[in-house]
Each structure stands twice: as structure tokens, then as C-alpha cells.
Scaffold this motif. Structure first.
Motif, PDB file in Angstrom:
ATOM      1  N   PHE A 216     -88.974 -31.575  26.645  1.00  0.00           N
ATOM      2  CA  PHE A 216     -89.901 -32.347  25.815  1.00  0.00           C
ATOM      3  C   PHE A 216     -89.176 -33.402  25.000  1.00  0.00           C
ATOM      4  CE2 PHE A 216     -92.403 -32.892  21.859  1.00  0.00           C
ATOM      5  CZ  PHE A 216     -93.617 -33.305  22.409  1.00  0.00           C
ATOM      6  N   SER A 217     -88.011 -33.026  24.438  1.00  0.00           N
ATOM      7  CA  SER A 217     -87.270 -33.981  23.606  1.00  0.00           C
ATOM      8  C   SER A 217     -85.844 -33.501  23.395  1.00  0.00           C
ATOM      9  CB  SER A 217     -87.955 -34.143  22.246  1.00  0.00           C
ATOM     10  OG  SER A 217     -87.195 -34.970  21.395  1.00  0.00           O
ATOM     11  N   SER A 218     -84.952 -34.466  23.220  1.00  0.00           N
ATOM     12  CA  SER A 218     -83.556 -34.111  22.915  1.00  0.00           C
ATOM     13  C   SER A 218     -83.330 -34.037  21.407  1.00  0.00           C
ATOM     14  CB  SER A 218     -82.621 -35.159  23.513  1.00  0.00           C
ATOM     15  OG  SER A 218     -82.898 -36.436  22.942  1.00  0.00           O
ATOM     16  N   THR A 219     -84.395 -34.271  20.630  1.00  0.00           N
ATOM     17  CA  THR A 219     -84.291 -34.278  19.183  1.00  0.00           C
ATOM     18  C   THR A 219     -85.066 -33.092  18.606  1.00  0.00           C
ATOM     19  OG1 THR A 219     -84.241 -36.682  19.231  1.00  0.00           O
ATOM     20  CG2 THR A 219     -84.645 -35.655  17.094  1.00  0.00           C
ATOM     21  N   ALA A 220     -84.509 -32.485  17.578  1.00  0.00           N
ATOM     22  CA  ALA A 220     -85.153 -31.325  16.966  1.00  0.00           C
ATOM     23  C   ALA A 220     -85.163 -31.456  15.448  1.00  0.00           C
ATOM     24  CB  ALA A 220     -84.436 -30.035  17.366  1.00  0.00           C
ATOM     25  N   MET A 221     -86.194 -30.899  14.877  1.00  0.00           N
ATOM     26  CA  MET A 221     -86.283 -30.770  13.424  1.00  0.00           C
ATOM     27  C   MET A 221     -86.362 -29.291  13.107  1.00  0.00           C
ATOM     28  SD  MET A 221     -89.392 -31.889  10.861  1.00  0.00           S
ATOM     29  CE  MET A 221     -89.050 -33.624  10.911  1.00  0.00           C
ATOM     30  N   VAL A 222     -85.640 -28.881  12.071  1.00  0.00           N
ATOM     31  CA  VAL A 222     -85.703 -27.496  11.591  1.00  0.00           C
ATOM     32  C   VAL A 222     -86.292 -27.512  10.189  1.00  0.00           C
ATOM     33  CG1 VAL A 222     -84.364 -25.482  10.882  1.00  0.00           C
ATOM     34  CG2 VAL A 222     -83.777 -26.683  12.997  1.00  0.00           C
ATOM     35  N   VAL A 223     -87.278 -26.660   9.956  1.00  0.00           N
ATOM     36  CA  VAL A 223     -87.938 -26.605   8.654  1.00  0.00           C
ATOM     37  C   VAL A 223     -87.667 -25.249   8.008  1.00  0.00           C
ATOM     38  CG1 VAL A 223     -90.109 -26.778   7.391  1.00  0.00           C
ATOM     39  CG2 VAL A 223     -89.746 -28.165   9.458  1.00  0.00           C
ATOM     40  N   ILE A 224     -87.122 -25.293   6.808  1.00  0.00           N
ATOM     41  CA  ILE A 224     -86.898 -24.105   5.991  1.00  0.00           C
ATOM     42  C   ILE A 224     -87.676 -24.286   4.696  1.00  0.00           C
ATOM     43  CG2 ILE A 224     -85.194 -22.712   4.738  1.00  0.00           C
ATOM     44  CD1 ILE A 224     -84.868 -22.528   7.744  1.00  0.00           C
ATOM     45  N   SER A 225     -88.408 -23.288   4.266  1.00  0.00           N
ATOM     46  CA  SER A 225     -89.159 -23.433   3.016  1.00  0.00           C
ATOM     47  C   SER A 225     -88.943 -22.220   2.121  1.00  0.00           C
ATOM     48  CB  SER A 225     -90.658 -23.607   3.295  1.00  0.00           C
ATOM     49  OG  SER A 225     -91.227 -22.393   3.738  1.00  0.00           O
ATOM     50  N   ARG A 226     -89.148 -22.449   0.820  1.00  0.00           N
ATOM     51  CA  ARG A 226     -89.124 -21.379  -0.165  1.00  0.00           C
ATOM     52  C   ARG A 226     -90.207 -21.663  -1.200  1.00  0.00           C
ATOM     53  NH1 ARG A 226     -86.409 -19.452   3.233  1.00  0.00           N
ATOM     54  NH2 ARG A 226     -84.452 -18.285   3.040  1.00  0.00           N
ATOM     55  N   ILE A 227     -90.748 -20.577  -1.742  1.00  0.00           N
ATOM     56  CA  ILE A 227     -91.812 -20.700  -2.730  1.00  0.00           C
ATOM     57  C   ILE A 227     -91.427 -19.939  -3.992  1.00  0.00           C
ATOM     58  CG2 ILE A 227     -93.103 -18.643  -1.981  1.00  0.00           C
ATOM     59  CD1 ILE A 227     -95.678 -20.312  -2.401  1.00  0.00           C
ATOM     60  N   GLY A 228     -91.956 -20.349  -5.107  1.00  0.00           N
ATOM     61  CA  GLY A 228     -91.760 -19.639  -6.363  1.00  0.00           C
ATOM     62  C   GLY A 228     -93.083 -19.557  -7.092  1.00  0.00           C
ATOM     63  N   GLY A 229     -93.128 -18.776  -8.135  1.00  0.00           N
ATOM     64  CA  GLY A 229     -94.387 -18.636  -8.843  1.00  0.00           C
ATOM     65  C   GLY A 229     -94.242 -18.018 -10.210  1.00  0.00           C
ATOM     66  N   GLU A 230     -95.333 -18.079 -10.935  1.00  0.00           N
ATOM     67  CA  GLU A 230     -95.374 -17.543 -12.290  1.00  0.00           C
ATOM     68  C   GLU A 230     -95.261 -16.024 -12.272  1.00  0.00           C
ATOM     69  OE1 GLU A 230     -98.295 -17.737 -16.209  1.00  0.00           O
ATOM     70  OE2 GLU A 230     -99.018 -18.443 -14.263  1.00  0.00           O
ATOM     71  N   GLY A 231     -94.565 -15.508 -13.257  1.00  0.00           N
ATOM     72  CA  GLY A 231     -94.524 -14.061 -13.458  1.00  0.00           C
ATOM     73  C   GLY A 231     -93.325 -13.358 -12.868  1.00  0.00           C
ATOM     74  N   THR A 232     -92.586 -14.038 -11.981  1.00  0.00           N
ATOM     75  CA  THR A 232     -91.420 -13.390 -11.380  1.00  0.00           C
ATOM     76  C   THR A 232     -90.407 -14.455 -10.990  1.00  0.00           C
ATOM     77  OG1 THR A 232     -90.671 -11.872  -9.635  1.00  0.00           O
ATOM     78  CG2 THR A 232     -92.395 -13.441  -9.041  1.00  0.00           C
ATOM     79  N   ASP A 233     -89.137 -14.118 -11.108  1.00  0.00           N
ATOM     80  CA  ASP A 233     -88.082 -15.040 -10.691  1.00  0.00           C
ATOM     81  C   ASP A 233     -87.703 -14.757  -9.248  1.00  0.00           C
ATOM     82  OD1 ASP A 233     -87.715 -16.502 -13.135  1.00  0.00           O
ATOM     83  OD2 ASP A 233     -86.818 -14.694 -13.980  1.00  0.00           O
ATOM     84  N   LEU A 234     -87.036 -15.712  -8.637  1.00  0.00           N
ATOM     85  CA  LEU A 234     -86.616 -15.546  -7.258  1.00  0.00           C
ATOM     86  C   LEU A 234     -85.493 -14.507  -7.193  1.00  0.00           C
ATOM     87  CD1 LEU A 234     -88.289 -18.122  -7.251  1.00  0.00           C
ATOM     88  CD2 LEU A 234     -86.618 -19.156  -5.717  1.00  0.00           C
ATOM     89  N   PRO A 235     -85.558 -13.596  -6.216  1.00  0.00           N
ATOM     90  CA  PRO A 235     -84.594 -12.487  -6.169  1.00  0.00           C
ATOM     91  C   PRO A 235     -83.153 -12.945  -5.986  1.00  0.00           C
ATOM     92  CG  PRO A 235     -86.497 -12.034  -4.768  1.00  0.00           C
ATOM     93  CD  PRO A 235     -86.589 -13.482  -5.172  1.00  0.00           C
ATOM     94  N   THR A 236     -82.296 -12.420  -6.841  1.00  0.00           N
ATOM     95  CA  THR A 236     -80.863 -12.682  -6.696  1.00  0.00           C
ATOM     96  C   THR A 236     -80.205 -11.629  -5.801  1.00  0.00           C
ATOM     97  OG1 THR A 236     -80.466 -11.454  -8.743  1.00  0.00           O
ATOM     98  CG2 THR A 236     -80.657 -13.846  -8.908  1.00  0.00           C
TER      99      THR A 236
END
Length: 972
Positions: A216-236
Motif C-alpha cells: 500500500f505504501s512505503s511510508t508509515a506513521m506511528v501514533v502513541i497517545s496518553r491521557i490524564g485526568g482529574e483526581g489521579t496522577d499518572l502512574p510512576t
């Protein structure tokens, strides 16, 4: 802010417990009487029937009275807000806001890497086809959760939509593969979180799927996402016992012990590895608001380009396709420092949940069990974000290139710019110079002029960072070869440092100050020296710092606590010991003596003997509308305030949750105040606005005009929705990359944060909307934020870093009455909303704030430390309560009533200058539910009277019939 949770439900039940008891007792008593009055106890059937009917009529009256008291008392505010008329956005507001969202994202997307000039990608020929890898490509993050969540009413432009609109064709087989795998991510809620990251294991990518992708294509995109929210911090630590997530495979764990949320998990890493092995040209898109560990990019030369795409709101993703195809030249700059290892932050060991071990006397029983006081030590002092990395590198304490991947203020472009710095001039307190920015490349684009100061430093003296942002500005779009002159100006006072140990004031030391323009916090373009011949101490009324109304001096000595702070002395010699994890978990006895919560706070102990009861219930005939435009100190205010009753003042103070309560006697209607930072969201009517990109995106634009237009859009939508107050902007600092609400805060830098927030406030104020800048103060973590969290910091760090954004907003908006929202945490050992030195001395007396302060969400008995008596004495004016708890003032001493009067004035002064009063006195309307209640009263009264009358008539008729029958038998 908080959403509705079990604590709220329990609070509501507690507030109406008396009425509920009356209802239950009325029912039980009626049943008991009905059963007790039978043929064995009352032989007269006629009397028995009348007693039964009368009993139930009386019970019905009691129940109606109890329910009415419940509705018009504890539940009145909540029902009024829930049944309020729904006001929706105009189509013009929808169209204009969506357009603005795309503009913000165009300037907020930040290009971190572009090796071999891979981007932009053409939309013709082979590169028109694009393989998009990563589960997040089909379920990206548009915004955070909690009070900052977006409304789902309006359509959303997805990541794939943006690519299609830009002229790309994407591999639908890949997209189907991801949607078949999962259509939702783990839910991050206020009281619980599922951190699951759906990502198909590499083994599930079939050979045919990968062959098809390469065809289909010789080009690629990679998508990484992260979410945060009220009431809790992101896990360390994703393997900590209180962290919930599901692995993507039974064959392996996605996270091993010690791994955190802001790095690739194994499924993601395997996916990236798979893509890199099959494609030579890969672009990575990081879709998240928190600085991420992108160190893996070094392992993959195939990943030639990387874009940071923070939360775009509902329409902003359109900009991604435009950046990829080159119709938009990226001009974003990082609002935070990106590290190779996020554990290398000075706050790493002192961010999280640390419980005192000797405070049983302060434990609070809540719906989720016992809450005991916590603490957090801001051990890094002023060395937050780039201030630490630049200073530590200059002192030789770190190797900068091994630690920092992308500096603060960093971002690439498709074109090149040159910046030429002119000579510095100084006139009085003003420092200025010109910077000529020239587009020396081949594409149109925008650039940012970043100005930093390097102050003279004495080893072991007042702490100073080697790089401090003092000014910034963004160019217009410059055509190739075009230049623009940027005039840089700032005050010499902006170069001062706060000396909390010696002078106990701001001090501008004598010596040479390096003033540099930089492409980011680390790379100097040009520099000049500004010489200060004589030290200046800002400690007099005639010489205050940065326009303070009174000279700043130490107000928070007790907040420093028993903490050793990071120092630059001897090349950061104490770094290892000062930034180590806490070893002492005991609250000192000195702190205990003045620690208060609802269990030991007695307002009478804080009454002032000389206070005299102010006038109330006067008949001066003044209406609130008459006060519009009058000075805060106009004597007419006293006459208006004299008219208020204690009950009216208490109602205004107590019932401030998502509204500004009515005071009918002076012509003040109920007004609506709503969440949140990227969109207006009425939690009770369910009406929301278009969601704009997150404040991180706004900060990455480095464009003050964009920030003001953001506020302008909020103001326009607020008018459409009949809203007066906006619970935003949020200006706490990105102390740690793991802050759960970093998406709604702006940056690790106080100036960038403050200037962008001020723009939003002024933009909304143009439409008569008052903003609640929040959370005041030191609310840089979500974990245990409402768990009696004692926050310890030295005064220099407080003033230069954490209070600075609030100060900038307040001083920028003087003359347009605004509001402030307090924070859940304690500052030192005192609840922030009850700390007079913060809310009264610094905010009002030093900075000149004129407006009102509201608490963060009020759930007094459940949190165990919120009560109106303490808070009005601490300078807070309104309780953000939607039901009756400890939000009412109970001590009606002269001291209390004086504070109630002050609070009422602050609220009325702000609201009368809002848009609601711009055409005179607003027309008051009786809430629909009250009208319905009055109708029900009449109907029930008529029915009950009719039933009782019928019962009496039947009783009389049966008695007459019985008498006639008796007389007839007697004659016989």
C-alpha cells in the motif's frame, strides 16, 4: 473541581436526613395508628373510619411539608441548576470556535525531529498512501477527563479524518484491525482509573496484513497517545498495588516492575519495532499533554520525523494533516522539557502519596474509610523544569546532552530563521531592545523570540537559575526573505530574586545580567550584558516589586517546614540528599499545634474581641444594579451591604456551587458558573460548548494573541449559554511530568503560564465573563489532593514559581473584576482556602486583587476539613457547594458577620460588573420547579381538604343514619 461521586451522594443524604426522618416517621405513625385503631380498640366503626382517614391526611400534610422543606432548603440549589432553562450555542459560535480550534492546533503542534527533511509528505504519487500504525490512531485523545473533559454533543474531527481531509489515503485494513481489537481505552475517572493501553501484540499482525501494508505504501506513521485526568496522577510505577490495567497478552506483561505510564509498554514497543523493520520512512505522532519518554527514537533511524500533537479538542486534529502535507508550517515550541529518563527530575522522589504516621487525632472518617493527613515536599525549590537542567549543566552537575532530549522552548520548522539582537537600552525601570527576525528559508512560517536572563550569582547566596524566561513574542507569518522587528521589553524588577532568608523581600543584586535570545532554553543565539551598578531592595512602599500595592515580605515562613531544599551551592553539592525520598513521616509537634480540620476547629477561638456587629436589614432602598461601575471603595457599598440580612449573606456564601446565588431583595438573580478549562460544561443542565485544544497546546503556540482569542471564544459561548462565570484558566505548574491535570495547566514555566492565562482571562472579560483562575495555590498533584495534603515549599519558590502565574493574571486584569478558585491542599499546615496570608495579605493587599475567592468543590464532612466558619476568616468568600453540608456559617459573632459582609461585597462587586448587569437590573425569574411545587401545594391542599371534608361528611351521614336507626328501634 470534582465530579459527582459516592461522597457527594452521602453528603446529599446527610443534608436531608431530618426531612427523610419526618417522612419515614409520618408513614410509620400513620401505619401504627391505622393498625392500632381497629374493631378491638375502637368498637365504633364510624369513629374508626374517620380516625383512619384523618390520620392519613395528617401524614400526607407532614410528608408534603417535609418534602417541600427538603426541596426549598438543602436541595434547592441543586434542583434549580438541574431544571434551569437550557441555552445552546448559536451556529455562528460553533463555526467560529471550531475554526479557532484548528488555528490553535496549527500553531501548537510541535515538530521535534525531521531527519532528512522527511516532512512534509506530498499528497500526490507514492506518498499519498499512508500506513497509520498504533491503536491510538483509531482512538486518539482529544482532551483530559474530569472537569476538563469535552462535551460529546458536538461532532469530532478524528486523527484519520484529518489525514483524509489533507489529501492522504490511509490503509483501511490497518484501521479495521485496530477497531476490531478494541474501541475504547481504559477510563480515567475522578475517583478511579483504568490505565489499560489497548495495543494489539505484534504477533497478531498477520503476514498478509504486513504484506498488504508494504504494498500500500512505503511510508508509515506511528501514533502513541496518553491521557490524564482529574483526581489521579499518572502512574510512576505501573505495577504498584493500587494501579489497575489489563495486559494485551497472556504471554507477557506490558509493564515490568518500576516502569511508568509515560514510556512505551511492551506491546507498543513491539509494534514500533515491527514498523521500523518493515518501513524506512516513519513519522511518529505523540498525542498527549504530558512530556513523554521518547528516548526510543535513538534506537530507530527509520523514525525520521516526530510530532508532538497535544490534545486538539473537537476540531483541532484537522491541523495535523495540514502540517504533514506542508500547507501549514509547524511553529510550536515545547512548553516543557523532554528528558531521556523522566526519573531524572528533581521532584521524582517527592511526588506522590506520603502519609504522616503520628496523626491519629486528625484522622477523618469518610465514605471511603479513614483519611489521615498527607504531605508533599517541594524539595527542588526554584529549580523546576529547565531552570534545573540549564543550571545543573552550567555548574557541571549533569551532562546536558545525556539528560535532555528536547529543551524547553524547542521546536523545528520547514524553513529557517535568523534573529539579530539589537543593543539593550534602559529607561527607568524598563529594559528594551529590538530583535530582527528574518525568514532565511524557502517556505512561509512563524518564529518565536525567547528572551532569557542569567543573573549574577554568589555561591551559597540567594538561589538563582542560569536561565530564566523573561519575555517572549511570536512573529506573524513571514514569507521567504521577509523580516519583522520584534520589540522586546520587560521590567528590571523581573530580573530580581526573592531573598526569603536575608532581606525577606525581592532583591535586584548589583552586577552583570546576561540577557540572551535563544532558540530554546539551552541554545543561545545572541547575548548582551545589562549592568546593575547598585543593588535594589524592593522593601518600601515607595519602591515595591512589579507594582505591588504594598511591599512583598515574608508571609510563609511556616510553609518552608523541616525540608532541606536543593541548592546550587558548591555545584549542587546537596542534590542527592535534598532530592531523596522522605525518610521522616512524623508531623512535628509544632505543626500539630496549629493544624486544623473540622474535628478541632473552633471559630470562637478566632473571634476578635474589639469587633462590633455591623448593621443588617437596613431599608436604604439601593439596588445592586446601581453599583455597576462604581469603585470598590465607594461609600455607597456600605449602604447596600447594610441592607443585607445575615440569612442573605449566608446564602450567597454557602450556595456557590456552579452558580452565584440570588439575593432578590437587592435585585440580584441567580447566575451560572461552570467548568472547565477547554470548554464550558454545565454539569446540571447537561449543556456544553465546543471543546477547544488543551492549555498545553495553547502554551506550545507561544502566541499571546491566540490565548486572548481563546478567551474571546469562551466569552462568546458563555453569552450564548447564559453563563456568567468560567471555572478557568488553570495555572498550576508542571512540577512533574506525571501530574494528572497537566493537560489543563500550561507549562513548567510561570511566565509562559501566566501570560497565556492572562490572555484567556482578558479575552473572556471582553464579554463580561469573570474567570476563576485556579487552583490557588500549590496544587501540583492530584494524588491525595483532598486528603489533608500538607504542601511544604520555601517562600522563594512559592513567589518565583508557583504564585507567579496567579500574580501575572491578577495584575493584568486589574480593573476587570475577576475571581479565584482555591485549591484542595493545605499550604504548609493550613487549608489553602483558610490561609489568610495567602488569600488576603498576598492576593488582595500586595497584588491589589478585587474580586471573590471560591473554594474548590465543597464536600466538607467527607473531606473533613472544609467549613465556612474557618474559610471566611481565611479570606475565602464562597463555598463551591451544591448541597447543604458544613458550607453554612454557624458562628454568628461580630467577627463572623464582618467577614460575611466582606465576602458578600466581593461577590456582589464582581457580579454587578459582569455582562448580566450591562443593561441594568436583570429580570428575576422564579425557577420552574418552584412554580411546579406551588401548583402541587395547591392541588394537594385542595385534594386533602376535599378528602377530609368527604370523610367528615361520611362520618356525619353515618352518625345521622345510626341515630335515626336507634330512634326507630326505640319507637318500636
Amino acid at each position: 473541581m470534582l465530579g459527582i461521586n459516592m461522597d457527594d451522594v452521602i453528603a446529599v443524604i446527610k443534608s436531608i436526613r431530618v426531612e427523610l426522618i419526618v417522612v419515614v416517621l409520618a408513614l410509620l405513625l400513620a401505619l401504627v395508628i391505622t393498625v392500632a385503631i381497629n374493631k378491638h380498640t375502637v368498637s365504633n366503626r364510624n369513629v374508626r373510619k374517620l380516625t383512619h382517614s384523618t390520620t392519613w391526611v395528617v401524614a400526607a400534610v407532614a410528608i408534603v411539608a417535609a418534602v417541600s422543606t427538603m426541596l426549598s432548603g438543602p436541595l434547592s440549589s441543586m434542583i434549580t441548576m438541574t431544571t434551569a432553562q437550557k441555552q445552546h450555542l448559536s451556529q455562528q459560535s460553533i463555526d467560529n470556535t471550531n475554526k479557532l480550534a484548528v488555528e490553535i492546533e496549527r500553531e501548537g503542534i510541535t515538530m521535534l525531529q525531521n531527519n532528512n527533511h522527511m516532512l512534509p509528505l506530498r499528497t500526490s504519487g507514492a506518498t499519498r498512501n499512508l500506513n497509520v500504525f498504533g491503536w491510538a490512531s483509531t482512538n486518539p485523545v482529544y482532551g483530559g477527563t474530569g472537569s476538563g473533559a469535552l462535551d460529546t454533543t458536538y461532532p469530532t474531527t478524528s486523527l484519520l479524518d484529518s489525514l483524509h481531509q489533507a489529501g492522504y489515503r490511509t490503509n483501511t485494513d490497518l484501521s479495521k484491525f485496530y477497531t476490531d481489537y478494541s474501541t475504547k481505552r481504559g477510563a480515567i475517572e475522578v475517583t478511579k482509573a483504568d490505565w489499560t493501553l489497548p495495543e494489539p501484540p505484534a504477533a497478531q499482525y498477520s503476514d498478509s496484513l504486513m504484506r498488504g501494508a508494504k504494498k500500500f505504501s512505503s511510508t508509515a506513521m506511528v501514533v502513541i497517545s496518553r491521557i490524564g485526568g482529574e483526581g489521579t496522577d499518572l502512574p510512576t510505577d505501573m505495577n504498584a498495588k493500587n494501579i489497575t490495567y489489563k495486559n494485551n497478552s497472556k504471554q507477557y506483561a506490558d509493564f515490568t516492575k518500576g516502569q511508568h505510564y509515560l514510556e512505551l509498554d511492551k506491546s507498543e514497543h513491539d509494534m514500533v519495532d515491527l514498523v521500523a523493520k518493515n518501513f524506512e520512512n516513519v513519522v511518529l505522532v505523540y498525542n498527549g499533554a504530558n512530556a513523554f519518554n521518547l528516548s526510543f527514537l535513538r534506537q530507530y533511524p527509520q523514525i525520521k520525523s516526530a510530532l508532538w500533537v497535544p490534545h486538539p479538542g473537537q476540531a483541532g486534529f484537522k491541523a495535523l494533516g495540514e502540517v504533514l502535507n506542508g500547507s501549514v508550517n509547524p511553529s510550536g515550541k515545547t512548553s516543557d522539557t523532554f528528558l531521556y529518563d523522566l526519573k531524572n527530575t528533581p521532584s521524582w522522589n517527592n511526588f506522590g502519596d506520603f502519609a504522616y504516621n503520628n496523626v491519629k487525632e486528625f484522622e477523618i472518617q469518610s465514605a471511603r474509610g479513614l483519611r489521615s493527613p498527607r504531605f508533599v515536599n517541594y524539595v527542588e525549590g526554584i529549580y523546576v523544569g529547565y531552570r534545573y537542567y540549564e543550571s545543573a549543566a552550567d555548574e557541571g552537575a549533569i551532562n546536558y546532552d545525556d539528560v535532555v532530549q528536547y529543551p524547553f522552548g524547542y521546536g523545528l520548522s520547514y524553513t529557517n530563521f535568523t534573529q539579530r539582537m539589537g543593543d539593550i537600552s534602559r529607561s527607568g525601570d524598563k529594559v528594551s531592545f529590538d530583535v530582527t527576525v528574518t525568514n532565511s528559508g524557502s517556505r512561509p512560517g512563524k518564529d518565536v523570540v525567547e528572551t532569557y536572563s542569567t543573573p549574577p550569582y554568589t555561591d551559597g547566596g540567594v538561589e538563582k537559575a542560569t536561565a530564566n524566561l523573561v519575555a517572549f513574542d511570536k512573529t506573524k507569518e513571514l514569507k521567504p526573505g521577509e523580516s519583522q522587528n520584534i520589540h522586546v521589553t520587560f521590567n528590571t524588577a523581573d530580573l530580581a530574586s526573592y531573598d526569603y532568608r536575608g532581606a525577606k523581600s525581592y532583591v535586584l543584586d548589583a552586577g552583570d545580567y546576561g540577557i540572551s535570545i535563544r532558540s530554546d532554553s539551552h541554545h543561545v543565539i545572541a547575548s548582551r550584558n545589562l549592568s546593575v551598578a547598585q543593588a535594589v531592595t524592593y522593601d518600601k512602599a515607595s519602591n515595591t516589586h512589579d507594582g505591588d500595592k504594598v511591599a512583598a515580605t515574608n508571609r510563609f515562613d511556616d510553609v518552608a517546614g523541616n525540608v532541606t531544599y536543593l541548592s546550587r551551592a558548591n555545584r549542587f553539592e546537596n542534590e542527592r540528599t535534598s532530592t531523596a525520598a522522605p525518610s521522616d513521616y512524623a508531623m512535628p509537634d509544632k505543626v500539630k499545634r496549629t493544624f486544623y480540620n473540622n474535628g478541632n476547629y473552633d471559630p470562637k477561638k478566632f473571634d476578635k474581641p474589639g469587633d462590633k456587629m455591623p448593621t443588617t436589614d437596613a431599608k436604604n432602598g439601593i439596588r445592586l444594579a446601581q453599583m455597576r461601575g462604581k469603585s470598590y471603595n465607594d461609600p455607597m457599598w456600605d449602604k447596600l451591604l447594610d441592607q443585607l440580612s445575615i440569612k442573605e449573606m449566608d446564602g450567597l456564601i454557602a450556595n456557590g456551587g456552579y452558580q452565584n446565588a440570588a439575593v432578590p431583595s437587592i435585585g440580584k438573580p441567580r447566575m451560572s458558573d461552570v467548568d472547565g478549562p477547554a470548554a464550558l460544561k454545565d454539569n446540571f443542565t447537561g449543556v456544553g460548548s465546543i471543546g477547544l485544544p488543551s492549555n498545553v497546546t495553547v502554551a506550545c503556540t507561544w502566541n499571546k494573541d491566540i490565548a486572548r482569542r481563546f478567551g474571546d471564544a469562551i466569552g462568546r459561548m458563555a453569552r450564548d449559554m447564559h453563563i456568567s462565570g468560567w471555572y478557568a484558566p488553570s495555572v498550576n505548574i508542571h512540577r512533574s511530568p506525571f501530574g494528572g491535570r497537566n493537560f489543563e495547566y500550561f507549562s513548567e514555566d510561570p511566565l509562559l503560564t501566566g501570560d497565556m492565562a492572562a490572555g484567556q482571562v482578558l479575552g473572556a472579560a471582553k464579554h463580561g465573563i469573570y474567570s476563576f483562575t485556579k487552583h490557588f495555590a500549590l496544587n501540583e498533584q492530584e494524588v491525595q489532593r483532598n486528603g489533608q495534603l500538607c504542601t511544604w515549599s520555601n517562600e522563594q519558590a512559592m513567589r518565583e514559581i508557583y504564585l507567579k502565574p496567579f500574580e501575572i493574571v491578577v495584575k493584568a486584569s486589574l480593573g476587570t473584576p475577576q475571581a479565584i478558585m482555591g485549591s484542595f491542599n493545605y499550604v504548609g499546615n493550613t487549608y489553602a482556602s483558610g490561609l489568610n496570608s495567602l488569600n488576603e495579605t498576598v492576593l488582595r493587599k500586595e497584588w491589589g486583587f478585587r474580586g471573590f475567592i471560591v473554594t474548590d468543590y465543597f464536600s466538607g464532612p467527607n473531606y473533613g476539613y472544609q467549613n465556612a466558619d474557618q474559610l471566611i476568616r481565611g479570606g475565602t468568600d464562597v463555598m463551591l457547594a451544591s448541597t447543604q453540608t458544613t458550607n453554612h456559617v454557624t458562628d454568628l459573632s461580630a467577627t463572623s458577620v464582618i467577614q460575611m459582609r466582606r465576602a458578600a461585597k466581593n461577590v456582589l462587586y464582581t457580579t454587578v460588573n459582569s455582562w448580566m448587569f450591562e443593561h441594568g437590573e436583570p429580570r428575576a425569574q422564579t425557577p420552574t420547579w418552584k412554580k411546579a411545587m406551588y401548583v402541587v401545594w395547591v392541588v394537594v391542599a385542595v385534594v386533602l381538604v376535599a378528602l377530609e371534608a368527604l370523610a367528615i361528611r361520611r362520618f356525619a351521614r353515618r352518625r345521622k343514619e345510626a341515630r335515626n336507626a336507634f330512634e326507630s328501634r326505640s319507637r318500636c
